[in-house]
Design a protein around this motif. Structure first.
Motif, PDB file in Angstrom:
ATOM      1  N   PRO A   1       2.559  -0.236  -5.831  1.00  0.00           N
ATOM      2  CA  PRO A   1       1.747  -0.916  -4.810  1.00  0.00           C
ATOM      3  C   PRO A   1       0.564  -1.637  -5.433  1.00  0.00           C
ATOM      4  CG  PRO A   1       1.117   1.363  -4.927  1.00  0.00           C
ATOM      5  CD  PRO A   1       2.290   1.212  -5.878  1.00  0.00           C
ATOM      6  N   ASP A   2      -0.068  -2.482  -4.627  1.00  0.00           N
ATOM      7  CA  ASP A   2      -1.338  -3.086  -5.023  1.00  0.00           C
ATOM      8  C   ASP A   2      -2.475  -2.073  -4.880  1.00  0.00           C
ATOM      9  OD1 ASP A   2      -0.322  -5.844  -5.391  1.00  0.00           O
ATOM     10  OD2 ASP A   2       0.044  -5.687  -3.231  1.00  0.00           O
ATOM     11  N   VAL A   3      -2.383  -1.245  -3.833  1.00  0.00           N
ATOM     12  CA  VAL A   3      -3.466  -0.315  -3.512  1.00  0.00           C
ATOM     13  C   VAL A   3      -2.886   1.052  -3.158  1.00  0.00           C
ATOM     14  CG1 VAL A   3      -5.452   0.143  -2.011  1.00  0.00           C
ATOM     15  CG2 VAL A   3      -4.887  -2.211  -2.619  1.00  0.00           C
ATOM     16  N   LEU A   4      -3.524   2.083  -3.692  1.00  0.00           N
ATOM     17  CA  LEU A   4      -3.280   3.450  -3.246  1.00  0.00           C
ATOM     18  C   LEU A   4      -4.415   3.833  -2.302  1.00  0.00           C
ATOM     19  CD1 LEU A   4      -1.993   6.312  -3.344  1.00  0.00           C
ATOM     20  CD2 LEU A   4      -3.409   6.742  -5.378  1.00  0.00           C
ATOM     21  N   VAL A   5      -4.081   4.130  -1.057  1.00  0.00           N
ATOM     22  CA  VAL A   5      -5.060   4.597  -0.068  1.00  0.00           C
ATOM     23  C   VAL A   5      -4.855   6.097   0.075  1.00  0.00           C
ATOM     24  CG1 VAL A   5      -5.840   4.461   2.327  1.00  0.00           C
ATOM     25  CG2 VAL A   5      -5.091   2.389   1.140  1.00  0.00           C
ATOM     26  N   ILE A   6      -5.869   6.893  -0.277  1.00  0.00           N
ATOM     27  CA  ILE A   6      -5.668   8.333  -0.383  1.00  0.00           C
ATOM     28  C   ILE A   6      -6.856   9.103   0.177  1.00  0.00           C
ATOM     29  CG2 ILE A   6      -6.566   8.345  -2.765  1.00  0.00           C
ATOM     30  CD1 ILE A   6      -4.456  10.550  -3.363  1.00  0.00           C
ATOM     31  N   ASP A   7      -6.540  10.202   0.858  1.00  0.00           N
ATOM     32  CA  ASP A   7      -7.568  11.096   1.394  1.00  0.00           C
ATOM     33  C   ASP A   7      -8.256  11.820   0.240  1.00  0.00           C
ATOM     34  OD1 ASP A   7      -9.105  12.636   3.079  1.00  0.00           O
ATOM     35  OD2 ASP A   7      -7.489  13.998   3.636  1.00  0.00           O
TER      36      ASP A   7
ATOM     37  N   VAL B   1       0.830  -1.200   0.000  1.00  0.00           N
ATOM     38  CA  VAL B   1       0.000   0.000   0.000  1.00  0.00           C
ATOM     39  C   VAL B   1       0.868   1.255   0.000  1.00  0.00           C
ATOM     40  CG1 VAL B   1      -1.607   1.362   1.412  1.00  0.00           C
ATOM     41  CG2 VAL B   1      -1.962  -1.100   1.114  1.00  0.00           C
ATOM     42  N   VAL B   2       0.508   2.214  -0.858  1.00  0.00           N
ATOM     43  CA  VAL B   2       0.979   3.585  -0.739  1.00  0.00           C
ATOM     44  C   VAL B   2      -0.150   4.388  -0.104  1.00  0.00           C
ATOM     45  CG1 VAL B   2       1.498   5.702  -2.009  1.00  0.00           C
ATOM     46  CG2 VAL B   2       2.666   3.572  -2.614  1.00  0.00           C
ATOM     47  N   MET B   3       0.166   5.144   0.949  1.00  0.00           N
ATOM     48  CA  MET B   3      -0.848   5.880   1.700  1.00  0.00           C
ATOM     49  C   MET B   3      -0.558   7.375   1.597  1.00  0.00           C
ATOM     50  SD  MET B   3      -1.907   5.406   5.699  1.00  0.00           S
ATOM     51  CE  MET B   3      -0.212   5.623   6.261  1.00  0.00           C
ATOM     52  N   ILE B   4      -1.589   8.157   1.248  1.00  0.00           N
ATOM     53  CA  ILE B   4      -1.419   9.603   1.121  1.00  0.00           C
ATOM     54  C   ILE B   4      -2.518  10.311   1.907  1.00  0.00           C
ATOM     55  CG2 ILE B   4      -1.375  11.556  -0.463  1.00  0.00           C
ATOM     56  CD1 ILE B   4      -0.275   9.737  -2.599  1.00  0.00           C
ATOM     57  N   ASP B   5      -2.077  11.146   2.857  1.00  0.00           N
ATOM     58  CA  ASP B   5      -3.005  11.951   3.661  1.00  0.00           C
ATOM     59  C   ASP B   5      -2.236  13.161   4.153  1.00  0.00           C
ATOM     60  OD1 ASP B   5      -4.544  12.882   6.113  1.00  0.00           O
ATOM     61  OD2 ASP B   5      -5.854  11.259   5.423  1.00  0.00           O
ATOM     62  N   ASP B   6      -2.874  14.329   4.168  1.00  0.00           N
ATOM     63  CA  ASP B   6      -2.142  15.537   4.539  1.00  0.00           C
ATOM     64  C   ASP B   6      -2.008  15.743   6.047  1.00  0.00           C
ATOM     65  OD1 ASP B   6      -4.767  16.155   5.058  1.00  0.00           O
ATOM     66  OD2 ASP B   6      -4.840  17.947   3.796  1.00  0.00           O
ATOM     67  N   ASP B   7      -2.576  14.840   6.826  1.00  0.00           N
ATOM     68  CA  ASP B   7      -2.482  14.938   8.288  1.00  0.00           C
ATOM     69  C   ASP B   7      -1.530  13.859   8.800  1.00  0.00           C
ATOM     70  OD1 ASP B   7      -2.838  14.840  11.057  1.00  0.00           O
ATOM     71  OD2 ASP B   7      -4.947  15.394  10.928  1.00  0.00           O
ATOM     72  N   PRO B   8      -0.360  14.234   9.343  1.00  0.00           N
ATOM     73  CA  PRO B   8       0.605  13.215   9.800  1.00  0.00           C
ATOM     74  C   PRO B   8       0.062  12.336  10.919  1.00  0.00           C
ATOM     75  CG  PRO B   8       1.295  15.422  10.468  1.00  0.00           C
ATOM     76  CD  PRO B   8       0.171  15.600   9.500  1.00  0.00           C
ATOM     77  N   LEU B   9      -0.810  12.888  11.762  1.00  0.00           N
ATOM     78  CA  LEU B   9      -1.397  12.073  12.826  1.00  0.00           C
ATOM     79  C   LEU B   9      -2.331  11.019  12.253  1.00  0.00           C
ATOM     80  CD1 LEU B   9      -2.183  14.758  15.579  1.00  0.00           C
ATOM     81  CD2 LEU B   9      -0.282  13.125  15.490  1.00  0.00           C
ATOM     82  N   VAL B  10      -3.094  11.390  11.219  1.00  0.00           N
ATOM     83  CA  VAL B  10      -3.953  10.411  10.561  1.00  0.00           C
ATOM     84  C   VAL B  10      -3.121   9.322   9.912  1.00  0.00           C
ATOM     85  CG1 VAL B  10      -5.579  10.063   8.661  1.00  0.00           C
ATOM     86  CG2 VAL B  10      -5.868  12.006  10.206  1.00  0.00           C
ATOM     87  N   ARG B  11      -2.027   9.711   9.243  1.00  0.00           N
ATOM     88  CA  ARG B  11      -1.158   8.709   8.621  1.00  0.00           C
ATOM     89  C   ARG B  11      -0.603   7.750   9.662  1.00  0.00           C
ATOM     90  NH1 ARG B  11       1.112  13.141   5.917  1.00  0.00           N
ATOM     91  NH2 ARG B  11       3.139  12.815   6.919  1.00  0.00           N
ATOM     92  N   ALA B  12      -0.178   8.292  10.803  1.00  0.00           N
ATOM     93  CA  ALA B  12       0.375   7.434  11.856  1.00  0.00           C
ATOM     94  C   ALA B  12      -0.682   6.467  12.376  1.00  0.00           C
ATOM     95  CB  ALA B  12       0.925   8.290  12.989  1.00  0.00           C
TER      96      ALA B  12
END
Length: 234
Positions: free
Chosen positions: A58-64, A14-25
Motif C-alpha cells: 500500500p501507499d499508507v498503513l493506517v494502524i491503531d 491503504v492497509v488498515m489495522i485495528d482490533d475493533d471490527p466496528l471501528v474498521r467498518a
C-alpha cells in the motif's frame, strides 16, 4: 492538518489495522468516499502488519496505536524496517497519547485522533501518502511543547548523549538548519531565517536526513529536542 483533498488526486492504497471490527467498518466507510482512498486489506492486530504490507504494497498503513498483541508503534518499526517506502498514519482514541513521540521516532508520518472530522481524516491519509505530515492539533501542540520547552534530561541521559553524538556528524550549517526545522520552520521560513535559498535549505535537510538515518523532519525535531542541553544550544 488540512481538511480538503484536491479534486482528481490519486486515491492512495491503504492497509488498515485495528482490533475493533466496528471501528474498521466505520473507517472503511469514512475513507472510501468519492475523494477518499482504496482500502486494499484489513487486519486486527499489529502482528499482521508486515505480512499485509508485503502482500499488498500500500501507499499508507493506517494502524491503531493500542492493540492486544503488537501495538502500532512496534508494528511501525517492523514495517518500516522491511518496507521503508510505505507511509504510516497512526490512529488513537487518546488525546495527546503518551505514545505520540515514540510513534514519530519510529517513523510514523502522522498521528491523528479517531474522532477527527471525516474530511480531515481523509485529508490526513492523502497528506501522508505524498510524504507530508498529518498531526491532530493536540498532537502537534504536544510535539511543540516537547521540542521547545522540556529539558533534554527528561528524555534520559543516554538518549541525550546519543542525540548529541549524532548531531556532531553534521556541519555547523546543517546543525543550524536542523535547529530551525526543530522550531517548526518550513523550508521557506528556514530560508528567510538563515539567509539561504529554498533549494539550499532543501539540500541541507536532505543531507541531515541521510547522514543521521532519519525518515522525516519530525524526527529531526525530536533529535534536536533530545540533544538540546548539549552543543546544539550553545
Amino acid at each position: 492538518m488540512g481538511d480538503q483533498v484536491t479534486a482528481g488526486a490519486p486515491r492512495p492504497r491503504v492497509v488498515m489495522i485495528d482490533d475493533d471490527p466496528l471501528v474498521r467498518a466505520g473507517l472503511r466507510m469514512l475513507l472510501g468516499g468519492p475523494d477518499g482512498v482504496d482500502v486494499v486489506a484489513e487486519g486486527e492486530d499489529g502482528d499482521q502488519a508486515v505480512e499485509l504490507v508485503g502482500r499488498h504494497r500500500p501507499d499508507v498503513l493506517v494502524i491503531d496505536v493500542r492493540m492486544a498483541r503488537t501495538d502500532g508503534v512496534s508494528a511501525t518499526r517492523e514495517v518500516l524496517a522491511a518496507y521503508p517506502d510505505v507511509q504510516v498514519l497512526i490512529l488513537t482514541t487518546f488525546d495527546a497519547d503518551a505514545l505520540v513521540l515514540e510513534a514519530l521516532r519510529a517513523g510514523a508520518r502522522g498521528f491523528v485522533l479517531k474522532d477527527t472530522p471525516p474530511a480531515q481524516l481523509v485529508a490526513a491519509v492523502h497528506e501522508v501518502a505524498v510524504g507530508d505530515h498529518a498531526l491532530s492539533p493536540s498532537v502537534a501542540a504536544l510535539l511543540v511543547r516537547e521540542v521547545s520547552g522540556a529539558p533534554a534530561a527528561a528524555a534520559g541521559g543516554e538518549r541525550a548523549g546519543r542525540a548529541r553524538a549524532a548531531l556532531a556528524h553534521l556541519t555547523e550549517r546543517e546543525r543550524e538548519v536542523a535547529r530551525a526545522v526543530a522550531r517548526g520552520g518550513s523550508n521557506a521560513e528556514v530560508s528567510r531565517e538563515l539567509f539561504l535559498s529554498v533549494p539550499t535549505v532543501k539540500a541541507h535537510v536532505s543531507s541531515v536526513l541521510a547522514k543521521l538515518g532519519l525518515a522525516n523532519r519530525v524526527q529531526i525535531a525530536l533529535l534536536v529536542h533530545d540533544a538540546q542541553d548539549g552543543d546544539t544550544e550553545r
